[in-house]
Design a protein around this motif. Structure first.
Motif, PDB file in Angstrom:
ATOM      1  N   GLN A   1       0.974   4.205  -2.926  1.00  0.00           N
ATOM      2  CA  GLN A   1       0.827   5.647  -2.675  1.00  0.00           C
ATOM      3  C   GLN A   1       1.992   6.427  -3.291  1.00  0.00           C
ATOM      4  O   GLN A   1       1.801   7.504  -3.880  1.00  0.00           O
ATOM      5  CB  GLN A   1       0.746   5.907  -1.168  1.00  0.00           C
ATOM      6  N   TYR A   2       3.190   5.890  -3.130  1.00  0.00           N
ATOM      7  CA  TYR A   2       4.364   6.563  -3.698  1.00  0.00           C
ATOM      8  C   TYR A   2       4.279   6.578  -5.225  1.00  0.00           C
ATOM      9  O   TYR A   2       4.566   7.600  -5.880  1.00  0.00           O
ATOM     10  CB  TYR A   2       5.619   5.851  -3.234  1.00  0.00           C
ATOM     11  N   ALA A   3       3.858   5.457  -5.804  1.00  0.00           N
ATOM     12  CA  ALA A   3       3.716   5.409  -7.260  1.00  0.00           C
ATOM     13  C   ALA A   3       2.621   6.361  -7.726  1.00  0.00           C
ATOM     14  O   ALA A   3       2.729   6.986  -8.812  1.00  0.00           O
ATOM     15  CB  ALA A   3       3.396   3.979  -7.698  1.00  0.00           C
ATOM     16  N   SER A   4       1.552   6.535  -6.950  1.00  0.00           N
ATOM     17  CA  SER A   4       0.464   7.446  -7.325  1.00  0.00           C
ATOM     18  C   SER A   4       0.943   8.881  -7.334  1.00  0.00           C
ATOM     19  O   SER A   4       0.591   9.669  -8.240  1.00  0.00           O
ATOM     20  CB  SER A   4      -0.704   7.264  -6.358  1.00  0.00           C
ATOM     21  N   ARG A   5       1.777   9.236  -6.341  1.00  0.00           N
ATOM     22  CA  ARG A   5       2.278  10.602  -6.316  1.00  0.00           C
ATOM     23  C   ARG A   5       3.179  10.880  -7.528  1.00  0.00           C
ATOM     24  O   ARG A   5       3.116  11.963  -8.135  1.00  0.00           O
ATOM     25  CB  ARG A   5       3.045  10.835  -5.020  1.00  0.00           C
ATOM     26  N   ILE A   6       4.016   9.921  -7.869  1.00  0.00           N
ATOM     27  CA  ILE A   6       4.883  10.100  -9.044  1.00  0.00           C
ATOM     28  C   ILE A   6       4.045  10.201 -10.305  1.00  0.00           C
ATOM     29  O   ILE A   6       4.316  11.033 -11.202  1.00  0.00           O
ATOM     30  CB  ILE A   6       5.886   8.934  -9.135  1.00  0.00           C
ATOM     31  N   TYR A   7       2.989   9.387 -10.411  1.00  0.00           N
ATOM     32  CA  TYR A   7       2.148   9.405 -11.607  1.00  0.00           C
ATOM     33  C   TYR A   7       1.433  10.745 -11.733  1.00  0.00           C
ATOM     34  O   TYR A   7       1.362  11.334 -12.841  1.00  0.00           O
ATOM     35  CB  TYR A   7       1.128   8.264 -11.542  1.00  0.00           C
TER      36      TYR A   7
ATOM     37  N   ASP B   1       0.830  -1.204   0.000  1.00  0.00           N
ATOM     38  CA  ASP B   1       0.000   0.000   0.000  1.00  0.00           C
ATOM     39  C   ASP B   1       0.869   1.259   0.000  1.00  0.00           C
ATOM     40  O   ASP B   1       0.546   2.239  -0.701  1.00  0.00           O
ATOM     41  CB  ASP B   1      -0.921  -0.017   1.218  1.00  0.00           C
ATOM     42  N   GLU B   2       1.963   1.241   0.738  1.00  0.00           N
ATOM     43  CA  GLU B   2       2.866   2.398   0.738  1.00  0.00           C
ATOM     44  C   GLU B   2       3.508   2.583  -0.625  1.00  0.00           C
ATOM     45  O   GLU B   2       3.675   3.714  -1.113  1.00  0.00           O
ATOM     46  CB  GLU B   2       3.943   2.204   1.807  1.00  0.00           C
ATOM     47  N   ARG B   3       3.886   1.479  -1.277  1.00  0.00           N
ATOM     48  CA  ARG B   3       4.459   1.569  -2.613  1.00  0.00           C
ATOM     49  C   ARG B   3       3.451   2.168  -3.603  1.00  0.00           C
ATOM     50  O   ARG B   3       3.795   2.978  -4.493  1.00  0.00           O
ATOM     51  CB  ARG B   3       4.889   0.190  -3.092  1.00  0.00           C
TER      52      ARG B   3
ATOM     53  N   SER C   1       2.444  13.534 -10.599  1.00  0.00           N
ATOM     54  CA  SER C   1       3.408  14.628 -10.785  1.00  0.00           C
ATOM     55  C   SER C   1       4.024  14.597 -12.177  1.00  0.00           C
ATOM     56  O   SER C   1       4.221  15.659 -12.800  1.00  0.00           O
ATOM     57  CB  SER C   1       4.526  14.533  -9.741  1.00  0.00           C
TER      58      SER C   1
END
Length: 445
Positions: free
Chosen positions: A54-60, A50-52, A62
């Motif tokens: 969220q991090y991937a969602s922020r990069i996507y 789930d943390e991964r 941005s």
């Protein structure tokens, strides 16, 4: 149907019980630990995934790029996870593959009915769980093995003490009144009382009570027989003064029989007291038996098995003569001629050709005042063989009885007191086995 029984020692029963309980406890604990560790690892995997995501969602959001192997609208997205995302929630989902390696999904909704998802195989968590299972298996086997060894040690000690107690109780039952179970089972410096000690105390108490009762009965019997000696002697003296005739002869015979009974009862009482000691001498057995049998029962035949060195035994001649006399007297009263005596080494065998020993005697052993005949007019009081057996014990010898069949010579087969053999009823055999080493006592020349 015949019931099949198996005999197993207490040591192995106790060891098996402890091993079984240990195995069950180890299995239960292993399952609990395995399930707890598995649940913790799977929950941790889902949190990491789930943390991964969220991090991937922020990069996507941005950069517009999809990192870490994430996909948009992945066609392999599990149906349960797709349903949760359709409700507008971010969610994770774990799938256990047949090989045991977990696959963790995480997904969240995007604008335009799109779904961003991430899938990862957590092989490292699976290897950790396998290592934990191996450790649990080895630990469980070690616990079972260790508990089994402990059961063998504890059960072995308890079994040895119980066997010693059983052996000591058997010696008491065979007449050794000096044996005590408490002394036999022993103990170390630190004594922790258990049921074995209670059993030993109970058996010793029973043995003491029986010994006291038997000693009291022996004293009463000896006192009565001793007190009868004087009046019986007087009766015999008075009978000698009566005028000759049939009535006088009957009185004398009955008085003499009464006197013999009193003497036999006194001898049995002395033998029961276990205080008799043999006065040992070295005798050439074959010559000794030949002389005594010729003097006591001249009609009996004597045969000494030839050997290079005639057997020389250390024994009490008086007691040995008493045994021979009683065996020959029993053969004359209850058997039929011819009576044969055979000396073979340290073994003396007396056989008659009568009806044989009663089956009750062979099955149950000697009994006082039991003659084996229902005819009360038969001479004897049933004490002859009892006295012979008691004197044999004083000599450290063994006296056995059996019957032989019509076609059996009985000179090469000997055994203990067993039931009558097929075809028995044509001869009674009594065998005296003299010991190789003499019983305790002084040896005189």
């Amino acid at each position: 149907m015949r019931r099949i029984t198996f005999r197993s020692g207490l040591r192995w029963k106790l060891s098996a019980a402890i091993a079984l309980v240990s195995a069950l406890v180890a299995l239960a604990l292993s399952l609990v630990v395995h399930n707890a560790a598995r649940g913790t690892m799977w929950d941790s995997s889902r949190e990491v995934q789930d943390e991964r995501l969220q991090y991937a969602s922020r990069i996507y959001h941005s950069t517009g790029q999809v990192p870490f192997g994430a996909k948009i609208n992945d066609p392999e997205l599990p149906r349960q996870l797709a349903k949760a995302v359709a409700d507008g929630r971010r969610a994770s989902y774990l799938v256990e593959r047949p090989d045991g390696v977990p696959v963790v999904w995480a997904a969240e909704p995007l604008a335009g009915d799109r779904v961003l998802s991430l899938r990862t195989r957590f092989t490292d968590r699976y290897e950790v769980l396998r290592g934990l299972d191996r450790a649990l298996l080895l630990g469980s086997m070690s616990v079972v093995l260790g508990s089994s060894l402990l059961g063998v040690l504890v059960g072995g000690q308890l079994s040895r003490r119980l066997r010693k107690a059983a052996d000591a109780a058997g010696e008491v039952a065979r007449g050794d009144t000096e044996v005590r179970v408490r002394d036999t089972i022993g103990g170390g410096r630190v004594r922790v009382r258990d049921e074995t000690d209670e059993l030993a105390d109970a058996v010793d108490g029973m043995a003491d009570a029986l010994q006291a009762r038997l000693e009291a009965e022996r004293r009463v019997t000896a006192d009565i027989a001793h007190e009868l000696r004087t009046p019986v002697t007087g009766l015999l003296t008075a009978a000698e003064l009566l005028p000759e005739g049939r009535p006088t002869e009957l009185v004398r015979n009955r008085a003499q029989a009464l006197r013999q009974l009193v003497e036999d009862v006194l001898e049995v009482a002395r033998l029961d007291g276990a205080r008799e000691r043999a006065e040992l001498q070295e005798v050439v057995l074959g010559e000794f038996v030949r002389r005594r049998v010729t003097a006591v029962a001249p009609e009996a035949s004597v045969r000494v098995v030839a050997s290079a060195n005639p057997a020389t035994v250390t024994t009490d001649p008086r007691r040995l003569e008493r045994i021979l006399g009683n065996l020959l007297a029993n053969a004359a009263r209850h058997g039929s001629p011819p009576v044969a005596v055979v000396v073979d080494g340290r073994r003396i065998r007396v056989r008659d050709h009568g009806p044989g020993f009663p089956e009750q005697l062979l099955a149950d052993g000697l009994s006082r005042f039991r003659t084996g005949s229902s005819d009360r007019s038969t001479p004897g009081h049933g004490l002859g063989l009892t006295i012979a057996d008691g004197q044999a014990r004083v000599l450290g010898a063994r006296l056995t009885f059996r019957n032989v069949g019509p076609d059996e010579p009985g000179e090469t087969r000997e055994s203990g007191a067993t039931a009558a053999e097929p075809g028995a009823g044509t001869g009674a055999v009594a065998v005296l086995w003299l010991p190789e080493s003499p019983p305790g006592g002084p040896v005189t020349g």
